[in-house]
Structure formats: structure tokens, C-alpha cells
Design a protein around this motif. Sequence first.
Motif, PDB file in Angstrom:
ATOM      1  N   ARG A   4       0.762  -1.280  -0.130  1.00 34.31           N
ATOM      2  CA  ARG A   4      -0.032  -0.025  -0.021  1.00 34.31           C
ATOM      3  C   ARG A   4       0.701   1.425   0.170  1.00 34.31           C
ATOM      4  O   ARG A   4       1.808   1.432   0.608  1.00 34.31           O
ATOM      5  N   MET A   5       0.498   2.283  -1.021  1.00 35.84           N
ATOM      6  CA  MET A   5       1.234   3.456  -0.734  1.00 35.84           C
ATOM      7  C   MET A   5       0.477   4.554  -0.290  1.00 35.84           C
ATOM      8  O   MET A   5      -0.703   4.739  -0.851  1.00 35.84           O
ATOM      9  N   ILE A  11       4.456  11.676  -1.992  1.00 32.37           N
ATOM     10  CA  ILE A  11       5.129  12.999  -1.846  1.00 32.37           C
ATOM     11  C   ILE A  11       6.816  12.759  -2.323  1.00 32.37           C
ATOM     12  O   ILE A  11       7.030  13.668  -3.096  1.00 32.37           O
ATOM     13  N   VAL A  12       7.355  11.620  -1.608  1.00 28.47           N
ATOM     14  CA  VAL A  12       8.631  11.393  -2.054  1.00 28.47           C
ATOM     15  C   VAL A  12       8.750  11.006  -3.596  1.00 28.47           C
ATOM     16  O   VAL A  12       9.808  11.669  -4.343  1.00 28.47           O
ATOM     17  N   ILE A  13       7.757  10.249  -4.214  1.00 25.66           N
ATOM     18  CA  ILE A  13       7.731   9.881  -5.790  1.00 25.66           C
ATOM     19  C   ILE A  13       7.846  11.305  -6.470  1.00 25.66           C
ATOM     20  O   ILE A  13       8.523  11.577  -7.513  1.00 25.66           O
ATOM     21  N   LEU A  18      10.104  15.610  -9.682  1.00 25.34           N
ATOM     22  CA  LEU A  18      10.439  16.962  -9.804  1.00 25.34           C
ATOM     23  C   LEU A  18      11.970  17.303  -9.991  1.00 25.34           C
ATOM     24  O   LEU A  18      12.118  18.109 -10.830  1.00 25.34           O
ATOM     25  N   ILE A  19      12.731  16.692  -9.400  1.00 28.37           N
ATOM     26  CA  ILE A  19      14.186  17.000  -9.416  1.00 28.37           C
ATOM     27  C   ILE A  19      14.830  16.231 -10.638  1.00 28.37           C
ATOM     28  O   ILE A  19      15.446  16.852 -11.181  1.00 28.37           O
ATOM     29  N   ILE A  20      14.124  15.068 -11.030  1.00 22.39           N
ATOM     30  CA  ILE A  20      14.646  14.435 -12.197  1.00 22.39           C
ATOM     31  C   ILE A  20      14.343  15.184 -13.518  1.00 22.39           C
ATOM     32  O   ILE A  20      15.099  15.257 -14.595  1.00 22.39           O
TER      33      ILE A  20
END
Length: 64
Positions: A4-5, A11-13, A18-20
Amino acid sequence: MFGRMGMPELIVIMAIALIIFGPSKLPEIGRTFGKAIGEFKSHASKISEDVEVEVEEIKSSLEK
């Protein structure tokens, strides 16, 4: 597979994406991902319908 996510995982994903990819590419990636999921659902439902039709045809041929 992934379990389960929850909200923290999402948020981490999103932060990693966003960074990549950067903020300018995220909408395009989201649209592409959405279209891919839509096509997958469409094809999956078509396959399911085809299987149901085949099962009904086999049942009707066995009853004769």
C-alpha cells in the motif's frame, strides 16, 4: 507487489520526479502517463469482453 502506498510515499515520488524531470516536463509526462493508463484500461476491457464472448460461445456449443 508494492504494497500500500500512502501520502508520504507519493510525496517522495513526486519530489524525485520534480528533481529528475523539472517543473516544465511534469505536465507533459503526466498527460502521457494518463493516456497510457487509459489505453491500457481500454485494451484490458476489450480483452475481457472478447473472453466473455468466447466463453458464451463455448457454453452454447457444449449445450447442443
